[in-house]
Motif scaffolding. Structure first.
Motif, PDB file in Angstrom:
ATOM      1  N   PRO A  91      -1.923  -2.429  -6.999  1.00  0.00           N
ATOM      2  CA  PRO A  91      -1.804  -3.015  -5.520  1.00  0.00           C
ATOM      3  C   PRO A  91      -2.821  -2.195  -4.645  1.00  0.00           C
ATOM      4  O   PRO A  91      -3.472  -1.365  -5.277  1.00  0.00           O
ATOM      5  CB  PRO A  91      -0.430  -2.606  -5.123  1.00  0.00           C
ATOM      6  N   ALA A  92      -3.081  -2.578  -3.414  1.00  0.00           N
ATOM      7  CA  ALA A  92      -4.138  -2.213  -2.662  1.00  0.00           C
ATOM      8  C   ALA A  92      -3.710  -0.326  -2.483  1.00  0.00           C
ATOM      9  O   ALA A  92      -2.284  -0.259  -2.211  1.00  0.00           O
ATOM     10  CB  ALA A  92      -4.114  -2.867  -1.312  1.00  0.00           C
ATOM     11  N   ARG A  93      -4.598   0.081  -2.426  1.00  0.00           N
ATOM     12  CA  ARG A  93      -4.556   1.741  -2.445  1.00  0.00           C
ATOM     13  C   ARG A  93      -4.409   2.226  -1.052  1.00  0.00           C
ATOM     14  O   ARG A  93      -5.069   1.381  -0.221  1.00  0.00           O
ATOM     15  CB  ARG A  93      -5.589   2.446  -3.141  1.00  0.00           C
ATOM     16  N   MET A  94      -3.546   3.335  -0.576  1.00  0.00           N
ATOM     17  CA  MET A  94      -3.397   3.783   0.739  1.00  0.00           C
ATOM     18  C   MET A  94      -5.132   4.655   0.886  1.00  0.00           C
ATOM     19  O   MET A  94      -5.415   5.159  -0.140  1.00  0.00           O
ATOM     20  CB  MET A  94      -2.436   4.791   0.598  1.00  0.00           C
ATOM     21  N   GLY A  95      -5.315   4.752   2.046  1.00  0.00           N
ATOM     22  CA  GLY A  95      -6.398   5.422   2.321  1.00  0.00           C
ATOM     23  C   GLY A  95      -5.970   7.069   2.631  1.00  0.00           C
ATOM     24  O   GLY A  95      -4.676   7.350   2.609  1.00  0.00           O
ATOM     25  N   ALA A  96      -7.113   7.702   3.066  1.00  0.00           N
ATOM     26  CA  ALA A  96      -6.697   9.165   2.930  1.00  0.00           C
ATOM     27  C   ALA A  96      -5.795   9.546   4.208  1.00  0.00           C
ATOM     28  O   ALA A  96      -4.896  10.319   4.220  1.00  0.00           O
ATOM     29  CB  ALA A  96      -8.266  10.056   3.284  1.00  0.00           C
ATOM     30  N   GLU A  97      -5.998   8.998   5.208  1.00  0.00           N
ATOM     31  CA  GLU A  97      -5.380   9.066   6.393  1.00  0.00           C
ATOM     32  C   GLU A  97      -3.593   8.728   6.219  1.00  0.00           C
ATOM     33  O   GLU A  97      -2.798   9.332   6.663  1.00  0.00           O
ATOM     34  CB  GLU A  97      -5.536   8.274   7.680  1.00  0.00           C
ATOM     35  N   GLU A  98      -3.627   7.376   5.606  1.00  0.00           N
ATOM     36  CA  GLU A  98      -2.349   7.127   4.830  1.00  0.00           C
ATOM     37  C   GLU A  98      -1.548   7.972   4.463  1.00  0.00           C
ATOM     38  O   GLU A  98      -0.218   8.200   4.411  1.00  0.00           O
ATOM     39  CB  GLU A  98      -2.374   5.693   4.590  1.00  0.00           C
ATOM     40  N   ILE A  99      -2.438   8.530   3.423  1.00  0.00           N
ATOM     41  CA  ILE A  99      -1.813   9.472   2.403  1.00  0.00           C
ATOM     42  C   ILE A  99      -1.201  10.661   3.061  1.00  0.00           C
ATOM     43  O   ILE A  99       0.059  11.273   3.059  1.00  0.00           O
ATOM     44  CB  ILE A  99      -2.541   9.853   1.325  1.00  0.00           C
ATOM     45  N   ALA A 100      -2.062  11.263   3.875  1.00  0.00           N
ATOM     46  CA  ALA A 100      -1.779  12.405   4.857  1.00  0.00           C
ATOM     47  C   ALA A 100      -0.439  12.372   5.589  1.00  0.00           C
ATOM     48  O   ALA A 100       0.331  13.140   5.816  1.00  0.00           O
ATOM     49  CB  ALA A 100      -2.899  12.861   5.705  1.00  0.00           C
ATOM     50  N   ALA A 101      -0.451  11.089   6.144  1.00  0.00           N
ATOM     51  CA  ALA A 101       0.814  10.826   7.138  1.00  0.00           C
ATOM     52  C   ALA A 101       2.117  10.683   6.066  1.00  0.00           C
ATOM     53  O   ALA A 101       3.020  11.199   6.539  1.00  0.00           O
ATOM     54  CB  ALA A 101       0.583   9.481   7.920  1.00  0.00           C
ATOM     55  N   ALA A 102       1.873  10.066   5.123  1.00  0.00           N
ATOM     56  CA  ALA A 102       3.137   9.915   4.035  1.00  0.00           C
ATOM     57  C   ALA A 102       3.625  11.315   3.566  1.00  0.00           C
ATOM     58  O   ALA A 102       4.865  11.494   3.538  1.00  0.00           O
ATOM     59  CB  ALA A 102       2.782   8.974   3.007  1.00  0.00           C
ATOM     60  N   ALA A 130       6.852  12.918  -3.626  1.00  0.00           N
ATOM     61  CA  ALA A 130       5.461  11.957  -3.419  1.00  0.00           C
ATOM     62  C   ALA A 130       5.513  10.881  -4.394  1.00  0.00           C
ATOM     63  O   ALA A 130       5.247   9.761  -4.092  1.00  0.00           O
ATOM     64  CB  ALA A 130       4.367  12.908  -3.119  1.00  0.00           C
ATOM     65  N   LYS A 131       5.673  11.391  -5.718  1.00  0.00           N
ATOM     66  CA  LYS A 131       5.504  10.478  -6.824  1.00  0.00           C
ATOM     67  C   LYS A 131       6.610   9.177  -6.955  1.00  0.00           C
ATOM     68  O   LYS A 131       6.251   7.981  -7.089  1.00  0.00           O
ATOM     69  CB  LYS A 131       5.804  11.232  -7.980  1.00  0.00           C
ATOM     70  N   LYS A 132       7.876   9.567  -6.274  1.00  0.00           N
ATOM     71  CA  LYS A 132       8.723   8.703  -6.174  1.00  0.00           C
ATOM     72  C   LYS A 132       8.398   7.459  -4.822  1.00  0.00           C
ATOM     73  O   LYS A 132       8.478   6.218  -5.176  1.00  0.00           O
ATOM     74  CB  LYS A 132      10.322   9.175  -5.813  1.00  0.00           C
ATOM     75  N   THR A 133       7.746   8.358  -3.829  1.00  0.00           N
ATOM     76  CA  THR A 133       7.514   7.233  -2.721  1.00  0.00           C
ATOM     77  C   THR A 133       6.054   6.430  -3.073  1.00  0.00           C
ATOM     78  O   THR A 133       6.220   5.204  -2.524  1.00  0.00           O
ATOM     79  CB  THR A 133       7.497   8.057  -1.446  1.00  0.00           C
ATOM     80  N   LEU A 134       5.023   7.200  -3.378  1.00  0.00           N
ATOM     81  CA  LEU A 134       3.928   6.550  -3.557  1.00  0.00           C
ATOM     82  C   LEU A 134       3.323   6.220  -4.684  1.00  0.00           C
ATOM     83  O   LEU A 134       2.205   5.770  -4.762  1.00  0.00           O
ATOM     84  CB  LEU A 134       2.981   7.649  -2.777  1.00  0.00           C
ATOM     85  N   ALA A 135       4.137   6.263  -5.782  1.00  0.00           N
ATOM     86  CA  ALA A 135       3.579   5.913  -7.140  1.00  0.00           C
ATOM     87  C   ALA A 135       2.922   4.382  -7.287  1.00  0.00           C
ATOM     88  O   ALA A 135       3.643   3.386  -6.768  1.00  0.00           O
ATOM     89  CB  ALA A 135       5.009   5.840  -7.913  1.00  0.00           C
ATOM     90  N   GLY A 136       1.694   4.332  -7.700  1.00  0.00           N
ATOM     91  CA  GLY A 136       1.194   2.859  -7.725  1.00  0.00           C
ATOM     92  C   GLY A 136       0.468   2.553  -6.323  1.00  0.00           C
ATOM     93  O   GLY A 136      -0.414   1.571  -6.291  1.00  0.00           O
ATOM     94  N   LYS A 137       0.818   3.040  -5.502  1.00  0.00           N
ATOM     95  CA  LYS A 137       0.241   3.007  -3.888  1.00  0.00           C
ATOM     96  C   LYS A 137      -0.852   3.975  -3.570  1.00  0.00           C
ATOM     97  O   LYS A 137      -1.701   3.487  -2.917  1.00  0.00           O
ATOM     98  CB  LYS A 137       1.166   3.158  -2.931  1.00  0.00           C
ATOM     99  N   ALA A 138      -0.973   4.952  -4.209  1.00  0.00           N
ATOM    100  CA  ALA A 138      -2.072   6.230  -3.879  1.00  0.00           C
ATOM    101  C   ALA A 138      -2.543   7.056  -5.242  1.00  0.00           C
ATOM    102  O   ALA A 138      -1.587   6.902  -6.030  1.00  0.00           O
ATOM    103  CB  ALA A 138      -1.401   6.877  -2.825  1.00  0.00           C
ATOM    104  N   ASP A 139      -3.730   7.417  -5.203  1.00  0.00           N
ATOM    105  CA  ASP A 139      -4.084   8.190  -6.180  1.00  0.00           C
ATOM    106  C   ASP A 139      -3.412   9.546  -6.263  1.00  0.00           C
ATOM    107  O   ASP A 139      -3.470  10.363  -5.203  1.00  0.00           O
ATOM    108  CB  ASP A 139      -5.437   8.308  -6.188  1.00  0.00           C
ATOM    109  N   MET A 140      -2.708  10.050  -7.162  1.00  0.00           N
ATOM    110  CA  MET A 140      -1.985  11.154  -7.286  1.00  0.00           C
ATOM    111  C   MET A 140      -2.687  12.401  -6.895  1.00  0.00           C
ATOM    112  O   MET A 140      -2.435  13.476  -6.720  1.00  0.00           O
ATOM    113  CB  MET A 140      -1.192  11.367  -8.452  1.00  0.00           C
TER     114      MET A 140
END
Length: 153
Positions: A91-102, A130-140
């Motif tokens: 899926p579309a990856r989150m940007g750095a700002e989105e990752i920081a906010a999450a 974070a893995k539960k929330t962001l798995a597949g959406k962001a680079d760990m």
């Protein structure tokens, strides 16, 4: 159409187009999916397939680094081409700002639950959440760096 069906359709398209590199990569992906299904005796859903794709991409990144260090650019280029084929299924990856906010939101939830600001000892707990929330959406790797930045501030 599920992700598994899409992968099968892409394999058929690659066969018809005689695109051997793409076909080989898609077959590797299907083999990894089938192996996990057989090992765990389950049928993988889309998020689980995304996790398999993520794992294969991470393996390719590690291989590229090793091949470039060994000055084998031909093998590194092959791995990069496989990564490009695999990234289509993420899926579309989150940007750095989105990752920081999450990550900030996860840290605030941790603070609310535990009554204290997270410290370096809480890194594992934050990473698990974070893995539960962001798995597949962001680079760990980026998530880990964001968590370290939040802990440092």
């Amino acid at each position: 159409m599920s992700l598994k069906e899409r992968i099968t359709e892409d394999m058929k398209t690659a066969m018809r187009a005689k695109d051997t590199e793409r076909l080989g990569t898609i077959r590797l992906l299907q083999a990894a999916i089938k192996q996990r299904e057989v090992d765990e005796r389950i049928t993988l859903d889309d998020p689980a397939i995304v996790a398999v794709v993520d794992k294969l991409i991470k393996q390719r990144k590690d291989s590229v680094a090793a091949f470039e260090q060994a000055q084998r650019q031909d093998l590194a280029d092959k791995e990069k081409a496989e990564m490009q084929v695999l990234q289509v299924y993420l899926p579309a990856r989150m940007g750095a700002e989105e990752i920081a906010a999450a990550v900030r939101a996860i840290a605030e939830a941790f603070e609310a639950d535990n009554g204290h600001r997270p410290t370096a000892q809480d890194m594992g707990k934050l990473m698990g959440a974070a893995k539960k929330t962001l798995a597949g959406k962001a680079d760990m790797g980026e998530v880990s760096a964001a968590i370290k930045a939040v802990l440092a501030s």
